[in-house]
Write an enzyme that holds these catalytic residues in place. Structure first.
Site, PDB file in Angstrom:
ATOM      1  N   SER A 167       0.833  -1.211   0.000  1.00 23.91           N
ATOM      2  CA  SER A 167       0.000   0.000   0.000  1.00 23.91           C
ATOM      3  C   SER A 167       0.857   1.246   0.000  1.00 23.91           C
ATOM      4  CB  SER A 167      -0.831   0.088   1.279  1.00 23.91           C
ATOM      5  OG  SER A 167      -1.700  -0.966   1.383  1.00 23.91           O
ATOM      6  N   HIS A 178      -0.827  -2.723  -7.458  1.00 29.63           N
ATOM      7  CA  HIS A 178      -1.557  -2.307  -6.256  1.00 29.63           C
ATOM      8  C   HIS A 178      -3.067  -2.375  -6.492  1.00 29.63           C
ATOM      9  CE1 HIS A 178      -2.643   0.978  -3.139  1.00 29.63           C
ATOM     10  NE2 HIS A 178      -2.595  -0.201  -2.566  1.00 29.63           N
ATOM     11  N   GLU A 213      -3.266  -0.160  -9.860  1.00 25.52           N
ATOM     12  CA  GLU A 213      -2.139   0.760 -10.052  1.00 25.52           C
ATOM     13  C   GLU A 213      -0.913  -0.069 -10.413  1.00 25.52           C
ATOM     14  OE1 GLU A 213      -2.982   4.626  -7.192  1.00 25.52           O
ATOM     15  OE2 GLU A 213      -1.967   2.939  -6.265  1.00 25.52           O
ATOM     16  N   ASN A 248      -3.580   6.296  -2.491  1.00 27.72           N
ATOM     17  CA  ASN A 248      -3.346   6.503  -1.061  1.00 27.72           C
ATOM     18  C   ASN A 248      -2.759   7.878  -0.761  1.00 27.72           C
ATOM     19  OD1 ASN A 248      -4.472   4.189  -0.056  1.00 27.72           O
ATOM     20  ND2 ASN A 248      -2.607   2.982  -0.316  1.00 27.72           N
TER      21      ASN A 248
HETATM   22  N1  CAA Z   1     -16.806 -10.060  -4.148  1.00 29.54           N
HETATM   23  C1  CAA Z   1     -17.679  -9.961  -5.152  1.00 29.54           C
HETATM   24  N2  CAA Z   1     -18.674  -9.065  -5.165  1.00 29.54           N
HETATM   25  C2  CAA Z   1     -18.798  -8.247  -4.112  1.00 29.54           C
HETATM   26  C3  CAA Z   1     -17.910  -8.283  -3.013  1.00 29.54           C
HETATM   27  C4  CAA Z   1     -16.879  -9.241  -3.077  1.00 29.54           C
HETATM   28  N3  CAA Z   1     -15.958  -9.331  -2.100  1.00 29.54           N
HETATM   29  N4  CAA Z   1     -18.272  -7.320  -2.119  1.00 29.54           N
HETATM   30  C5  CAA Z   1     -19.344  -6.701  -2.626  1.00 29.54           C
HETATM   31  N5  CAA Z   1     -19.654  -7.256  -3.828  1.00 29.54           N
HETATM   32  C6  CAA Z   1     -20.710  -6.819  -4.747  1.00 29.54           C
HETATM   33  C7  CAA Z   1     -22.083  -7.133  -4.235  1.00 29.54           C
HETATM   34  O1  CAA Z   1     -22.510  -8.398  -4.671  1.00 29.54           O
HETATM   35  C8  CAA Z   1     -22.910  -6.010  -4.809  1.00 29.54           C
HETATM   36  O2  CAA Z   1     -23.269  -6.302  -6.154  1.00 29.54           O
HETATM   37  P1  CAA Z   1     -24.637  -5.714  -6.757  1.00 29.54           P
HETATM   38  O3  CAA Z   1     -24.514  -4.230  -6.730  1.00 29.54           O
HETATM   39  O4  CAA Z   1     -24.670  -6.266  -8.123  1.00 29.54           O
HETATM   40  O5  CAA Z   1     -25.698  -6.238  -5.855  1.00 29.54           O
HETATM   41  C9  CAA Z   1     -21.947  -4.832  -4.864  1.00 29.54           C
HETATM   42  O6  CAA Z   1     -20.626  -5.390  -4.831  1.00 29.54           O
HETATM   43  C10 CAA Z   1     -22.148  -3.913  -3.694  1.00 29.54           C
HETATM   44  O7  CAA Z   1     -22.054  -4.658  -2.481  1.00 29.54           O
HETATM   45  P2  CAA Z   1     -23.009  -4.486  -1.228  1.00 29.54           P
HETATM   46  O8  CAA Z   1     -24.421  -4.220  -1.680  1.00 29.54           O
HETATM   47  O9  CAA Z   1     -22.766  -5.617  -0.296  1.00 29.54           O
HETATM   48  O10 CAA Z   1     -22.476  -3.226  -0.462  1.00 29.54           O
HETATM   49  P3  CAA Z   1     -22.375  -1.727  -0.883  1.00 29.54           P
HETATM   50  O11 CAA Z   1     -23.317  -1.313  -1.947  1.00 29.54           O
HETATM   51  O12 CAA Z   1     -22.430  -1.020   0.430  1.00 29.54           O
HETATM   52  O13 CAA Z   1     -20.900  -1.617  -1.495  1.00 29.54           O
HETATM   53  C11 CAA Z   1     -18.562  -1.453  -1.415  1.00 29.54           C
HETATM   54  C12 CAA Z   1     -19.803  -2.090  -0.812  1.00 29.54           C
HETATM   55  C13 CAA Z   1     -18.336  -1.972  -2.824  1.00 29.54           C
HETATM   56  C14 CAA Z   1     -17.390  -1.870  -0.526  1.00 29.54           C
HETATM   57  C15 CAA Z   1     -18.749   0.112  -1.480  1.00 29.54           C
HETATM   58  O14 CAA Z   1     -19.193   0.602  -0.245  1.00 29.54           O
HETATM   59  C16 CAA Z   1     -17.482   0.846  -1.853  1.00 29.54           C
HETATM   60  O15 CAA Z   1     -17.113   0.956  -3.017  1.00 29.54           O
HETATM   61  N6  CAA Z   1     -16.779   1.385  -0.810  1.00 29.54           N
HETATM   62  C17 CAA Z   1     -15.514   2.093  -1.006  1.00 29.54           C
HETATM   63  C18 CAA Z   1     -14.368   1.092  -1.093  1.00 29.54           C
HETATM   64  C19 CAA Z   1     -13.047   1.758  -1.323  1.00 29.54           C
HETATM   65  O16 CAA Z   1     -12.910   2.977  -1.413  1.00 29.54           O
HETATM   66  N7  CAA Z   1     -11.990   0.938  -1.401  1.00 29.54           N
HETATM   67  C20 CAA Z   1     -10.633   1.404  -1.543  1.00 29.54           C
HETATM   68  C21 CAA Z   1      -9.979   1.438  -0.180  1.00 29.54           C
HETATM   69  S1  CAA Z   1      -8.312   2.005  -0.274  1.00 29.54           S
HETATM   70  C22 CAA Z   1      -7.441   0.623  -0.684  1.00 29.54           C
HETATM   71  O17 CAA Z   1      -7.936  -0.466  -0.806  1.00 29.54           O
HETATM   72  C23 CAA Z   1      -5.984   0.830  -0.925  1.00 29.54           C
HETATM   73  C24 CAA Z   1      -5.078   0.579   0.210  1.00 29.54           C
HETATM   74  O18 CAA Z   1      -3.897   0.389  -0.091  1.00 29.54           O
HETATM   75  C25 CAA Z   1      -5.498   0.651   1.618  1.00 29.54           C
HETATM   76  P1  NAD Z   2      -3.944  -9.532   5.867  1.00 27.87           P
HETATM   77  O1  NAD Z   2      -3.383  -9.413   7.234  1.00 27.87           O
HETATM   78  O2  NAD Z   2      -5.405  -9.726   5.688  1.00 27.87           O
HETATM   79  O3  NAD Z   2      -3.198 -10.732   5.097  1.00 27.87           O
HETATM   80  C1  NAD Z   2      -1.801 -10.924   5.124  1.00 27.87           C
HETATM   81  C2  NAD Z   2      -1.564 -12.435   5.128  1.00 27.87           C
HETATM   82  O4  NAD Z   2      -0.177 -12.700   4.852  1.00 27.87           O
HETATM   83  C3  NAD Z   2      -1.883 -13.107   6.469  1.00 27.87           C
HETATM   84  O5  NAD Z   2      -2.864 -14.100   6.239  1.00 27.87           O
HETATM   85  C4  NAD Z   2      -0.556 -13.741   6.909  1.00 27.87           C
HETATM   86  O6  NAD Z   2      -0.721 -15.016   7.504  1.00 27.87           O
HETATM   87  C5  NAD Z   2       0.176 -13.865   5.587  1.00 27.87           C
HETATM   88  N1  NAD Z   2       1.637 -13.878   5.678  1.00 27.87           N
HETATM   89  C6  NAD Z   2       2.417 -13.069   6.443  1.00 27.87           C
HETATM   90  N2  NAD Z   2       3.732 -13.355   6.185  1.00 27.87           N
HETATM   91  C7  NAD Z   2       3.756 -14.331   5.249  1.00 27.87           C
HETATM   92  C8  NAD Z   2       4.781 -15.041   4.548  1.00 27.87           C
HETATM   93  N3  NAD Z   2       6.069 -14.781   4.786  1.00 27.87           N
HETATM   94  N4  NAD Z   2       4.416 -15.993   3.650  1.00 27.87           N
HETATM   95  C9  NAD Z   2       3.106 -16.258   3.400  1.00 27.87           C
HETATM   96  N5  NAD Z   2       2.098 -15.615   4.024  1.00 27.87           N
HETATM   97  C10 NAD Z   2       2.402 -14.673   4.920  1.00 27.87           C
HETATM   98  O7  NAD Z   2      -3.445  -8.228   5.070  1.00 27.87           O
HETATM   99  P2  NAD Z   2      -4.084  -7.528   3.774  1.00 27.87           P
HETATM  100  O8  NAD Z   2      -4.997  -6.443   4.204  1.00 27.87           O
HETATM  101  O9  NAD Z   2      -4.534  -8.592   2.829  1.00 27.87           O
HETATM  102  O10 NAD Z   2      -2.777  -6.793   3.181  1.00 27.87           O
HETATM  103  C11 NAD Z   2      -1.785  -7.486   2.473  1.00 27.87           C
HETATM  104  C12 NAD Z   2      -0.936  -6.491   1.693  1.00 27.87           C
HETATM  105  O11 NAD Z   2      -1.781  -5.748   0.802  1.00 27.87           O
HETATM  106  C13 NAD Z   2      -0.223  -5.447   2.555  1.00 27.87           C
HETATM  107  O12 NAD Z   2       1.013  -5.131   1.958  1.00 27.87           O
HETATM  108  C14 NAD Z   2      -1.166  -4.258   2.493  1.00 27.87           C
HETATM  109  O13 NAD Z   2      -0.522  -3.031   2.731  1.00 27.87           O
HETATM  110  C15 NAD Z   2      -1.640  -4.355   1.058  1.00 27.87           C
HETATM  111  N6  NAD Z   2      -2.958  -3.713   0.778  1.00 27.87           N
HETATM  112  C16 NAD Z   2      -3.956  -3.723   1.718  1.00 27.87           C
HETATM  113  C17 NAD Z   2      -5.180  -3.112   1.420  1.00 27.87           C
HETATM  114  C18 NAD Z   2      -6.321  -3.103   2.420  1.00 27.87           C
HETATM  115  O14 NAD Z   2      -7.301  -2.372   2.221  1.00 27.87           O
HETATM  116  N7  NAD Z   2      -6.283  -3.905   3.463  1.00 27.87           N
HETATM  117  C19 NAD Z   2      -5.373  -2.517   0.161  1.00 27.87           C
HETATM  118  C20 NAD Z   2      -4.333  -2.558  -0.794  1.00 27.87           C
HETATM  119  C21 NAD Z   2      -3.114  -3.159  -0.469  1.00 27.87           C
END
Ligand code: CAA
Ligand code: NAD
Length: 304
Positions: free
Chosen positions: A141, A162, A174, A212
């Protein structure tokens, strides 16, 4: 709008046909299981590696449930087609607890814990064990893609892929260009992104990449607004959903991503950029210290 566009339409622009047919995903948690699912539903053979067998069980169950959601969306009332889609996709997924048993792949994606030294150790091992043609990628991330691969030799066949949570739904990928990534590897990554139906954007190895880097200040300011008592958590989230059209409010989304991940991402970008908007937030630190990490632990800004 077709949220499951991933399965039905391709958007990545690449002149290369996808040559990646076998994929290993290391880390079977939240992200790894989603990445494995989208590759399997695109017809590729996938192995998920996790150190913990119970995580592999959980990943398989969640993939099966999510495949049913995707299948129902694709084939509506045709139960036999849904069943066949779920079975075919699921049968393409194997699991392993040792990475040594899963290195024979065209692409290996790392989705393990967000710690530089642990990722470096894994990549050094993968570099030694994987066949010469295998492309290695990290789903980090916020850690520098180049730093993660400092010790590997195949820097031309390495970069960042990503994904966003939830992987089967979020349409973006990404593609982060490693310092020495070859054009061939870059095109192969774009072609693979297209094959799993994601829209690819390209970014240099800059802290937080695009999403991010922009999402960080937004969520940090939302947490500070709440910390100061300017508005309730519910009102902040309602405001951004109804006033700005976001699917989730910033506090809900932080709980969804995991507050530990949120803190880590903000902290890593702050260390690299010194931009005060990413500075530590006492309320976020407190919640993480108390183990209130959001949805995954049952409590964060909200109780679940
Ligand atoms: N697998 C397959 N389909 C899924 C699913 C999954 N894991 N989760 C949800 N869905 C589908 C559902 O079946 C549903 O489909 P329909 O619209 O056809 O019915 C649709 O997605 C929406 O799901 P829900 O009705 O259960 O829930 P929702 O409408 O509240 O949406 C959400 C949920 C898609 C998560 C929405 O709230 C959303 O887009 N949220 C923002 C998520 C976001 O910003 N993510 C990025 C985070 S940052 C990141 O990830 C980067 C990082 O490095 C941290
Ligand atoms: P998570 O904790 O759900 O999963 C990580 C998994 O890796 C765990 O199940 C752990 O047992 C396993 N693990 C740790 N060390 C290991 C090794 N040496 N060999 C094999 N398995 C090992 O974490 P996550 O949220 O899936 O995040 C995973 C990566 O993706 C991180 O780098 C995170 O920054 C990135 N990421 C997370 C998000 C998010 O929204 N959570 C979004 C984008 C990217």
């Amino acid at each position: 709008m077709n949220k499951l566009i991933g399965v039905t339409r391709n958007f990545c622009s690449s002149s290369t046909r996808n040559a990646i047919k076998t994929v290993t995903v290391v880390g079977g948690g939240l992200m790894g299981s989603g990445i494995a699912q989208v590759a399997a539903q695109a017809g590729q053979n996938v192995t998920i590696v996790d150190l913990q067998p119970e995580i592999l069980d959980k990943a398989q169950k969640s993939i099966q449930n999510n495949l049913v959601r995707v299948g129902k969306k694709l084939y509506k009332d045709d139960a036999s087609k849904v069943e066949a889609f779920v079975k075919d996709s699921f049968d393409r997924i194997k699991v392993a607890t040792k990475v040594e048993d899963a290195v024979n792949a065209d692409l290996i994606i790392e989705a393990i814990v967000e710690k530089l030294d642990v990722k470096q150790e894994l990549f050094n091992k993968l570099d030694q064990l994987a066949p010469g043609h295998t492309i290695l990628a990290t789903n980090t991330s916020s850690i520098s893609v180049n730093e993660i691969a400092a010790g590997i030799k195949r820097k031309d066949r390495y970069g960042g892929l990503h994904f966003f949570n939830p992987v089967p739904v979020m349409r973006l990928l990404e593609v982060i260009k490693g310092e020495q990534m070859s054009e061939e590897t870059y095109q192969a990554m774009l072609a693979w992104g297209a094959s799993i139906g994601k829209t690819c954007i390209t970014c240099k190895d800059t802290p937080g990449f695009v999403v991010n880097r922009l999402l960080g200040p937004y969520s940090a300011e939302a947490i500070r607004l709440y910390e100061r008592g300017d508005a309730s958590a519910q009102d902040i989230d309602i405001a951004m959903k109804l006033g700005a059209g976001y699917p989730m409010g910033p506090l809900e989304l932080s709980d969804y991503t995991g507050l530990d991940t949120k803190k880590f991402v903000l902290g890593t970008i702050y260390k690299k950029t010194s931009n005060p908007v990413f500075r530590p937030i006492p309320l976020l630190d407190k919640l993480v210290e108390e183990g209130k990490l959001g949805r995954k632990t049952g409590e964060g800004f909200y109780k679940y």
